[in-house]
Design a protein around this motif. Structure first.
Motif, PDB file in Angstrom:
ATOM      1  N   HIS A 154       0.596  -1.007   0.533  1.00 28.63           N
ATOM      2  CA  HIS A 154      -0.310  -0.081   0.024  1.00 28.63           C
ATOM      3  C   HIS A 154       0.728   1.194  -0.131  1.00 28.63           C
ATOM      4  CE1 HIS A 154      -3.039   2.918   1.004  1.00 28.63           C
ATOM      5  NE2 HIS A 154      -3.968   1.745   0.621  1.00 28.63           N
ATOM      6  N   PRO A 155       0.467   2.047  -1.230  1.00 30.32           N
ATOM      7  CA  PRO A 155       1.463   4.179  -1.150  1.00 30.32           C
ATOM      8  C   PRO A 155       1.426   4.533   0.567  1.00 30.32           C
ATOM      9  CG  PRO A 155      -0.395   3.541  -2.851  1.00 30.32           C
ATOM     10  CD  PRO A 155      -0.194   1.892  -2.272  1.00 30.32           C
ATOM     11  N   VAL A 156       0.693   3.996   0.758  1.00 29.49           N
ATOM     12  CA  VAL A 156       0.471   4.819   2.951  1.00 29.49           C
ATOM     13  C   VAL A 156       1.611   4.451   3.648  1.00 29.49           C
ATOM     14  CG1 VAL A 156      -0.418   5.801   4.794  1.00 29.49           C
ATOM     15  CG2 VAL A 156      -1.990   6.307   2.086  1.00 29.49           C
ATOM     16  N   GLN A 172       5.268   3.451   1.512  1.00 34.86           N
ATOM     17  CA  GLN A 172       6.317   4.714   1.308  1.00 34.86           C
ATOM     18  C   GLN A 172       5.689   5.695   1.975  1.00 34.86           C
ATOM     19  OE1 GLN A 172       5.323   4.659  -3.570  1.00 34.86           O
ATOM     20  NE2 GLN A 172       6.997   5.909  -3.661  1.00 34.86           N
ATOM     21  N   GLY A 173       4.764   6.055   1.797  1.00 31.98           N
ATOM     22  CA  GLY A 173       4.418   8.192   2.339  1.00 31.98           C
ATOM     23  C   GLY A 173       5.089   7.936   3.672  1.00 31.98           C
ATOM     24  N   LEU A 174       4.558   6.590   5.174  1.00 36.64           N
ATOM     25  CA  LEU A 174       4.909   7.791   5.851  1.00 36.64           C
ATOM     26  C   LEU A 174       6.596   6.577   6.565  1.00 36.64           C
ATOM     27  CD1 LEU A 174       1.693   5.668   7.632  1.00 36.64           C
ATOM     28  CD2 LEU A 174       2.570   7.883   7.759  1.00 36.64           C
ATOM     29  N   GLY A 212       7.244  11.098   6.854  1.00 35.57           N
ATOM     30  CA  GLY A 212       6.646  10.659   8.161  1.00 35.57           C
ATOM     31  C   GLY A 212       4.981  11.571   8.584  1.00 35.57           C
ATOM     32  N   THR A 213       4.122  11.315   9.696  1.00 38.67           N
ATOM     33  CA  THR A 213       3.483  11.407   9.718  1.00 38.67           C
ATOM     34  C   THR A 213       2.973  13.229   9.556  1.00 38.67           C
ATOM     35  OG1 THR A 213       3.592  11.969  11.975  1.00 38.67           O
ATOM     36  CG2 THR A 213       2.554  10.570  11.152  1.00 38.67           C
ATOM     37  N   GLU A 262       5.639  13.661  15.305  1.00 38.16           N
ATOM     38  CA  GLU A 262       4.317  13.613  15.058  1.00 38.16           C
ATOM     39  C   GLU A 262       3.088  14.526  14.286  1.00 38.16           C
ATOM     40  OE1 GLU A 262       2.474  10.923  15.280  1.00 38.16           O
ATOM     41  OE2 GLU A 262       3.715   9.085  15.959  1.00 38.16           O
ATOM     42  N   HIS A 318      -8.457  12.215  17.779  1.00 43.80           N
ATOM     43  CA  HIS A 318      -8.938  11.326  15.953  1.00 43.80           C
ATOM     44  C   HIS A 318      -8.401  10.381  15.835  1.00 43.80           C
ATOM     45  CE1 HIS A 318      -4.049  12.234  16.933  1.00 43.80           C
ATOM     46  NE2 HIS A 318      -3.999  11.584  15.824  1.00 43.80           N
ATOM     47  N   TYR A 366     -10.531   7.390  11.932  1.00 39.68           N
ATOM     48  CA  TYR A 366      -9.519   8.440  11.687  1.00 39.68           C
ATOM     49  C   TYR A 366     -10.518   8.933  10.546  1.00 39.68           C
ATOM     50  CZ  TYR A 366      -5.463  11.080   9.911  1.00 39.68           C
ATOM     51  OH  TYR A 366      -4.350  11.051   9.722  1.00 39.68           O
ATOM     52  N   LEU A 373      -8.039  11.694   2.554  1.00 39.26           N
ATOM     53  CA  LEU A 373      -6.906  10.513   1.799  1.00 39.26           C
ATOM     54  C   LEU A 373      -7.221  10.013   1.092  1.00 39.26           C
ATOM     55  CD1 LEU A 373      -4.390  10.393   5.073  1.00 39.26           C
ATOM     56  CD2 LEU A 373      -4.845  11.967   3.609  1.00 39.26           C
ATOM     57  N   PHE A 429      -1.519   2.339  11.977  1.00 36.92           N
ATOM     58  CA  PHE A 429      -1.712   3.008  10.694  1.00 36.92           C
ATOM     59  C   PHE A 429      -1.917   1.330   9.670  1.00 36.92           C
ATOM     60  CE2 PHE A 429       1.593   5.911  11.444  1.00 36.92           C
ATOM     61  CZ  PHE A 429       0.301   7.030  12.190  1.00 36.92           C
ATOM     62  N   PHE A 438      -4.648   1.417   6.436  1.00 33.36           N
ATOM     63  CA  PHE A 438      -4.696   2.064   5.390  1.00 33.36           C
ATOM     64  C   PHE A 438      -4.744   1.124   4.505  1.00 33.36           C
ATOM     65  CE2 PHE A 438      -2.898   5.715   8.177  1.00 33.36           C
ATOM     66  CZ  PHE A 438      -3.379   6.742   7.561  1.00 33.36           C
ATOM     67  N   MET A 470      -4.451  12.724  -3.784  1.00 33.77           N
ATOM     68  CA  MET A 470      -5.257  13.573  -3.658  1.00 33.77           C
ATOM     69  C   MET A 470      -5.054  15.123  -4.473  1.00 33.77           C
ATOM     70  SD  MET A 470      -5.038  13.921   0.541  1.00 33.77           S
ATOM     71  CE  MET A 470      -3.417  13.266  -0.037  1.00 33.77           C
ATOM     72  N   LEU A 476      -1.023   9.964   0.503  1.00 30.78           N
ATOM     73  CA  LEU A 476      -0.203   9.495   1.551  1.00 30.78           C
ATOM     74  C   LEU A 476      -1.336   9.998   2.721  1.00 30.78           C
ATOM     75  CD1 LEU A 476       1.911  13.377   0.127  1.00 30.78           C
ATOM     76  CD2 LEU A 476       2.724  10.626   0.626  1.00 30.78           C
ATOM     77  N   GLY A 495      -1.127   9.924   7.488  1.00 36.88           N
ATOM     78  CA  GLY A 495      -0.288  10.182   8.482  1.00 36.88           C
ATOM     79  C   GLY A 495      -1.562   9.633   9.665  1.00 36.88           C
TER      80      GLY A 495
END
Lengths: 576, 74
Positions: A232-234, A237-239, A243-244, A318, A441, A445, A452, A488, A491, B45, B71, B73
């Motif tokens: 999954h890209p989030v 890769q992204g995180l 990071g957040t 964070e 949150h 979420y 997102l 996480f 995601f 997005m 993305l 978080g």
């Protein structure tokens, strides 16, 4: 035999029991909330002898499952008056699981003034009087434990804020690098302080690897699970890269980045505090952009942040921390925010509650907007020393707002609202209002789907579909929080069906049981209902399932929106 | 017509953070994505003036377009 260990702080005795059969399928949040609901009188004072502080690793903690290093702490919260579950990474979840400890329950309260340290190992639990680290900050406690005992122990500690039983106090957990992770929210550090426990050490020596009922099935499920996280890209890769904090620019663009104590949805200096900027600083200074909070993490959303001279400043830096001090307090300098983060870790305070509190303190005129140096001074000179002003600040966002006669106090059930404005992201408003935890949150979420585009799309600016979205997410989250898996994983779970399926397969192979996905969703529902029932008995009913009035009175730029959800619709959240 | 294009995260690599660019009337988000050689499947997005938009959205003079990869978080 899975053990439940009860540590009675009134008479300083320890009782080890076999875990009751009814708790067999429970771990993490499901277990802490079950124990608190069964054993803590809902109307008790959170800092009195009738409250209990419960630690429980998740169902998969201690196994080779990716991202299974989380555990839960539960109690009645002194900040919200509700039931509370907070969860954390670090090294202790794994150690507790390998010692076959299903729950560690602290009960009662010492009558005298003495403070204690508690040690857990394969032979059981011992309680010793503690003097050396009293009044000391968390990093000093870690040093003391390393020099007096061992560098390898798991450590759960409270700083000066916890000792003084402040609402912003957290419980800090030693991580794999000898730094700190936190049971951040709800003032659980104050509960630990009320039981006069300065720190808990856990020695895993002599413990054995987790016995799996079906090792082959576990391995097969684990491989599928890990692959979904990496695909999954989030999570893959992204995180890992940003990071957040990558959310700073996203929420700014979406107009949902609460700024200057929730008076705007955009922050003009967003680029200076963004994940992209953080990545740039970290790579230029020899820090680590990717880093795990516990063993076996493949997502690596954490990072090690250094100053311009290349010295360590903080880790686990964070989005919510950066937002609270950055946009909400108008501090446009990531280096000062990092320094404050380090001080907050050292004092043992929740970075969300503390950051939001300082924005309210700025509105109150206690300090100028954007003055990070003054925040550090107030933390070190007032909060740490528990001066009268330090105690007002240490009481949290609501305490400061009330003390100064403000009406713009962003809290639900006494807990600070985090980094997403509910007027511009309606789904998260439902979560803030309805969760059993006070504004939180992570409880559901909705940002995933509102902003997102993970798990589908629900327009953030209308009320349509938000209650259902939040409900589904809150149920799934309660289940995930019971597994010991990092939240996480939600995601990939929202987009790739095999993710949760393989997680359930791992639980089955671990325990030799046959849970279905419906059972797991059922567990999530049960957890929420147990928690809700506790809150109702504690006197926290539907009239408190709402956002502060100012969200209905003040519209927010750039979308010029107010909070306008019908209260009856909000109350329909509990129709399940 | 002039469009302000804002790029984020990995989309900035080899491109830019923010630029005012000229496009013909009738340009869609997809046209801009193509012009910038961004792989459409990598887009997570799209915002136009702070509101979520789709690839077929027809841009207007002075629109601000923000493009993010997928993305998360929290």
């Amino acid at each position: 035999m899975a053990k439940v260990i009860r540590v009675n702080m009134t008479d300083l005795t320890v009782r080890t029991e076999e875990a009751p059969a009814a708790w067999a399928g429970l771990g993490g949040r499901a277990l802490t909330s079950t124990i608190v609901a069964e054993e803590v009188p809902p109307t008790c004072h959170p800092l009195g002898p009738n409250n209990k502080l419960v630690f429980a690793p998740g169902l998969l903690s201690g196994t080779a499952a990716a991202n299974s290093g989380r555990f839960s702490a539960g109690a009645k919260s002194p900040l919200t008056g509700t039931i509370k579950e907070s969860n954390s990474g670090g090294t202790s979840a794994r150690l507790l699981s390998r010692l076959d400890i299903k729950a560690l329950i602290f009960e009662g309260q010492p009558v005298g003034d003495a403070w204690y340290r508690v040690h857990v190992n394969k032979d059981g639990v011992t309680i010793e009087q503690e003097t050396e680290t009293l009044g000391k900050t968390n990093f000093a406690v870690l040093e003391s434990v390393a020099s007096r005992f061992s560098e390898d122990f798991g450590v759960l500690t409270i700083g000066p804020a916890g000792e003084q039983m402040m609402g912003i106090a957290n419980i800090s957990v030693r991580d794999t690098e000898g730094k700190l992770r936190s049971f951040g929210r709800g003032g659980l550090g104050a509960v630990m302080g009320s039981k006069k426990i300065k720190f808990i050490t856990i020695d895993g020596d002599g413990s054995s690897p987790i016995k799996l009922a079906d090792p082959n099935a576990f391995k097969a499920a684990s491989m599928v699970f890990t692959k979904t996280l990496k695909d999954h890209p989030v999570s893959g890769q992204g995180l890992y890269t940003y990071g957040t904090a990558v959310l700073v620019n996203i929420l700014h663009e979406a107009g949902g980045l609460p700024t200057k104590n929730f008076t705007s949805g955009q922050y003009e200096h967003h680029e200076k505090i963004s994940g992209e900027k953080m990545y740039e600083n970290i790579t230029a200074r020899g820090g680590e952009p990717s880093h795990g909070c516990s063993n076996g993490c493949v997502i690596q959303c954490s990072q090690v942040y250094k100053d311009t001279a290349g010295n360590y400043v903080t880790s686990g830096f964070e989005y919510e921390t950066i937002w609270a001090l950055g946009a909400d307090c108008c501090i446009d300098d990531l280096d000062i925010i990092a320094e404050i983060d380090n001080v907050m870790d050292d004092l043992g305070v929740d970075s969300i509650e503390t950051g939001v509190m300082f924005a309210v303190a700025m509105e109150a005129g206690i300090l100028p907007w954007g003055d990070g140096k003054e925040i550090i001074r107030l933390l070190r000179e007032e909060v740490q020393k528990a001066t009268p002003l330090g105690r007002v600040l240490g009481g949290g966002t609501l305490a400061v707002g009330k003390a100064y006669g403000l009406t713009r106090i962003p809290v639900v059930k006494g807990q600070a609202i985090p980094a997403y404005d509910p007027r511009a992201v309606k789904g998260i408003g439902v979560t803030y209002a309805t969760t059993t935890m006070g504004a939180d949150h992570t409880a559901g979420y909705s940002i995933a789907t509102n902003i997102l585009n993970v798990g589908g799309k629900v327009d953030p600016l209308t009320n349509v579909g938000q209650v259902e979205l939040s409900r589904n997410l809150q149920i799934a989250t309660a289940a995930i929080d019971s597994t010991g898996l990092c939240l996480f994983i939600a995601f990939p779970a929202l987009d790739i069906p095999e993710c949760l399926g393989s997680a359930v397969d791992m639980i089955n192979a671990r325990y030799g049981i046959k849970l279905t996905m419906d059972d797991v969703i059922g567990l999530g529902k049960t957890v929420l209902k147990i928690e809700h029932e506790f809150n109702l008995k504690a006197g926290i009913g539907p009239e408190q399932d709402r956002l502060p009035e100012f969200f209905e009175l003040e519209s927010i730029a750039p979308h010029n929106v107010k909070w306008d959800m019908d209260q009856k619709e909000l109350e329909s959240f509990w129709n399940f | 017509m002039q469009i302000t294009v804002k790029l984020f995260a990995t989309f900035r690599e080899g491109r830019f953070k923010q630029a005012d660019r000229d496009y013909p009337i009738g340009t869609t988000v997809a046209n801009v994505v193509d012009d910038l050689a961004i792989v459409p499947s990598e887009i997570g997005m799209i915002f136009v003036k702070g509101r979520a938009a789709e690839m077929d959205y027809v841009l207007k003079e002075n629109d601000a377009l923000a493009l993010f990869p997928l993305l998360g978080g929290g």
